[in-house]
Design a protein around this motif. Structure first.
Motif, PDB file in Angstrom:
ATOM      1  N   VAL A  44      -9.891  -0.452  -6.898  1.00  0.00           N
ATOM      2  CA  VAL A  44      -8.972   0.307  -6.042  1.00  0.00           C
ATOM      3  C   VAL A  44      -7.696   0.647  -6.804  1.00  0.00           C
ATOM      4  O   VAL A  44      -7.204   1.783  -6.757  1.00  0.00           O
ATOM      5  CB  VAL A  44      -8.645  -0.478  -4.758  1.00  0.00           C
ATOM      6  CG1 VAL A  44      -7.489   0.183  -4.004  1.00  0.00           C
ATOM      7  CG2 VAL A  44      -9.864  -0.566  -3.857  1.00  0.00           C
ATOM      8  N   GLU A  45      -7.150  -0.324  -7.525  1.00  0.00           N
ATOM      9  CA  GLU A  45      -5.920  -0.093  -8.285  1.00  0.00           C
ATOM     10  C   GLU A  45      -6.135   0.983  -9.345  1.00  0.00           C
ATOM     11  O   GLU A  45      -5.300   1.877  -9.518  1.00  0.00           O
ATOM     12  CB  GLU A  45      -5.458  -1.401  -8.925  1.00  0.00           C
ATOM     13  CG  GLU A  45      -4.956  -2.424  -7.925  1.00  0.00           C
ATOM     14  CD  GLU A  45      -4.640  -3.757  -8.550  1.00  0.00           C
ATOM     15  OE1 GLU A  45      -3.619  -4.359  -8.200  1.00  0.00           O
ATOM     16  OE2 GLU A  45      -5.440  -4.216  -9.398  1.00  0.00           O
ATOM     17  N   PHE A  48      -6.515   4.452  -7.616  1.00  0.00           N
ATOM     18  CA  PHE A  48      -5.219   4.915  -7.119  1.00  0.00           C
ATOM     19  C   PHE A  48      -4.327   5.395  -8.260  1.00  0.00           C
ATOM     20  O   PHE A  48      -3.717   6.473  -8.178  1.00  0.00           O
ATOM     21  CB  PHE A  48      -4.521   3.797  -6.346  1.00  0.00           C
ATOM     22  CG  PHE A  48      -3.069   4.056  -6.052  1.00  0.00           C
ATOM     23  CD1 PHE A  48      -2.690   5.043  -5.157  1.00  0.00           C
ATOM     24  CD2 PHE A  48      -2.079   3.320  -6.685  1.00  0.00           C
ATOM     25  CE1 PHE A  48      -1.352   5.294  -4.890  1.00  0.00           C
ATOM     26  CE2 PHE A  48      -0.737   3.558  -6.426  1.00  0.00           C
ATOM     27  CZ  PHE A  48      -0.366   4.544  -5.534  1.00  0.00           C
ATOM     28  N   TRP A 111     -11.683   5.806  -3.888  1.00  0.00           N
ATOM     29  CA  TRP A 111     -11.115   4.490  -3.572  1.00  0.00           C
ATOM     30  C   TRP A 111     -10.449   4.472  -2.193  1.00  0.00           C
ATOM     31  O   TRP A 111     -10.200   3.415  -1.637  1.00  0.00           O
ATOM     32  CB  TRP A 111     -10.048   4.114  -4.612  1.00  0.00           C
ATOM     33  CG  TRP A 111      -8.919   5.106  -4.660  1.00  0.00           C
ATOM     34  CD1 TRP A 111      -8.857   6.246  -5.411  1.00  0.00           C
ATOM     35  CD2 TRP A 111      -7.721   5.082  -3.882  1.00  0.00           C
ATOM     36  NE1 TRP A 111      -7.698   6.930  -5.151  1.00  0.00           N
ATOM     37  CE2 TRP A 111      -6.979   6.243  -4.229  1.00  0.00           C
ATOM     38  CE3 TRP A 111      -7.194   4.194  -2.953  1.00  0.00           C
ATOM     39  CZ2 TRP A 111      -5.741   6.532  -3.662  1.00  0.00           C
ATOM     40  CZ3 TRP A 111      -5.960   4.481  -2.379  1.00  0.00           C
ATOM     41  CH2 TRP A 111      -5.252   5.635  -2.737  1.00  0.00           C
ATOM     42  N   MET A 112     -10.174   5.644  -1.631  1.00  0.00           N
ATOM     43  CA  MET A 112      -9.403   5.743  -0.393  1.00  0.00           C
ATOM     44  C   MET A 112     -10.340   5.869   0.804  1.00  0.00           C
ATOM     45  O   MET A 112     -11.180   6.774   0.840  1.00  0.00           O
ATOM     46  CB  MET A 112      -8.481   6.963  -0.462  1.00  0.00           C
ATOM     47  CG  MET A 112      -7.454   7.048   0.652  1.00  0.00           C
ATOM     48  SD  MET A 112      -6.291   8.415   0.298  1.00  0.00           S
ATOM     49  CE  MET A 112      -5.199   8.303   1.712  1.00  0.00           C
ATOM     50  N   ALA A 172      -3.037   2.660  -0.636  1.00  0.00           N
ATOM     51  CA  ALA A 172      -3.066   1.662  -1.706  1.00  0.00           C
ATOM     52  C   ALA A 172      -2.321   0.400  -1.294  1.00  0.00           C
ATOM     53  O   ALA A 172      -2.772  -0.712  -1.562  1.00  0.00           O
ATOM     54  CB  ALA A 172      -2.462   2.252  -2.979  1.00  0.00           C
ATOM     55  N   LYS A 182       0.883  -2.664  -6.100  1.00  0.00           N
ATOM     56  CA  LYS A 182       1.302  -2.640  -4.696  1.00  0.00           C
ATOM     57  C   LYS A 182       2.797  -2.364  -4.594  1.00  0.00           C
ATOM     58  O   LYS A 182       3.244  -1.566  -3.761  1.00  0.00           O
ATOM     59  CB  LYS A 182       0.975  -3.974  -4.036  1.00  0.00           C
ATOM     60  CG  LYS A 182       1.289  -4.036  -2.525  1.00  0.00           C
ATOM     61  CD  LYS A 182       0.940  -5.400  -1.967  1.00  0.00           C
ATOM     62  CE  LYS A 182       1.147  -5.468  -0.464  1.00  0.00           C
ATOM     63  NZ  LYS A 182       0.132  -4.691   0.275  1.00  0.00           N
ATOM     64  N   ALA A 185       3.437   1.261  -5.321  1.00  0.00           N
ATOM     65  CA  ALA A 185       3.020   2.097  -4.191  1.00  0.00           C
ATOM     66  C   ALA A 185       4.090   2.081  -3.104  1.00  0.00           C
ATOM     67  O   ALA A 185       4.431   3.128  -2.535  1.00  0.00           O
ATOM     68  CB  ALA A 185       1.686   1.601  -3.634  1.00  0.00           C
TER      69      ALA A 185
END
Length: 212
Positions: A44-45, A48, A111-112, A172, A182, A185
Motif C-alpha cells: 500500500v505504501e 501510494f 492500492w486504493m 493512505a 502515514k 499523508a
C-alpha cells in the motif's frame, strides 16, 4: 588431580569442543537463519508513493504552464505549491529507492479501495487518470491562456487536483498503521486542504465555479 582424572577431564574438554563445533556446523540445517531484512515499505505504501509522485509531478507541470504575467498573488501561491510538492517528490523517490521499487506504478490506484475513490472514478481513473488529474487538452488550454483566463483555469485545475490528492492521502492515512508514509499523508491532507481553501476564495473573487 590423579593422572586418570586428568585424562578424563581432557577427554571431556575435547568432547565439549567437538560438540560445540558440530553445533555451529549443523545450526543452519537444524535452525534456519533468517537473513532477509524486513520490508522497508508495504504494498500500500509503495502504491501510494508511486501514484502521489506522479500526481505531484503534474502539479509542477501546471505551474510551469501558467502565464508568467498573471496576478502576483496567483504566482506566489503557484510557487508555494511547486516548492512543497517538489520537496515531497524528492522524499518519496528516496523512499522508493530504499525499497528497491519502481518510481512508477504499473497498476495505478490499485492500492486504493473502491469505496475511497472519488465519485466518477475507478482504479484506472477517467481516461486512465488518477483523481483530480488534468487531461492533456486541459494542460494545453492552460498553456495557451493569458491574463484572467489563465488565472481562472489554473485555479480550477489546481483546486480539482488538490481534491484528488487529498482523497488519495486520506485513503493512505486510513490504510497505513504508522510510520513516515502515514505522517507524510497527513501532512499532505493538511497542507493541500489549506491551499484548497485559498484557491476556493480566489476562484470566488473571479466569479467562477469549480470544475466538476
Amino acid at each position: 588431580m590423579t593422572p586418570a582424572r586428568g585424562l578424563r577431564a581432557a577427554a571431556l574438554g575435547a568432547l565439549a569442543l567437538l560438540l560445540v563445533g558440530a553445533g555451529v556446523l549443523l545450526r543452519p540445517a537444524i535452525i534456519p537463519e533468517n537473513h532477509s531484512a524486513p520490508a522497508v515499505l508495504d504494498a500500500v505504501e509503495i502504491g501510494f508513493i508511486q501514484d502521489m509522485t506522479a500526481h505531484h509531478q503534474q502539479a509542477l507541470f501546471m505551474v510551469q504552464r501558467l502565464d508568467a504575467a498573471v496576478d502576483p498573488t496567483i504566482t506566489q501561491l503557484a510557487r508555494q505549491i511547486e516548492d512543497t510538492q517538489r520537496t515531497e517528490i524528492g522524499t518519496m523517490l528516496g523512499w522508493l529507492r530504499l525499497a528497491n521499487a519502481s518510481p512508477t506504478n504499473p497498476h495505478p490506484m490499485s492500492w486504493m479501495p473502491d469505496a475511497d475513490m472519488p465519485a466518477g472514478h475507478d482504479h484506472s481513473g477517467a481516461g486512465g487518470l488518477m483523481p483530480g488529474m488534468a487531461t492533456m487538452a486541459e494542460l494545453d488550454a492552460l498553456s495557451a491562456a493569458r491574463g484572467t483566463a489563465a488565472e481562472t483555469l489554473f485555479i480550477q485545475l489546481m483546486l480539482r487536483h488538490h481534491a484528488g490528492g487529498v482523497a488519495m492521502a486520506k485513503s493512505a492515512d486510513a490504510l497505513v498503521a504508522s510510520g513516515p508514509v502515514k505522517e507524510t499523508a497527513r501532512s499532505m491532507i493538511t497542507g493541500q486542504s489549506q491551499e484548497a481553501g485559498v484557491l476556493t476564495l480566489l476562484l470566488a473573487q473571479r466569479n467562477a465555479q469549480p470544475l466538476s
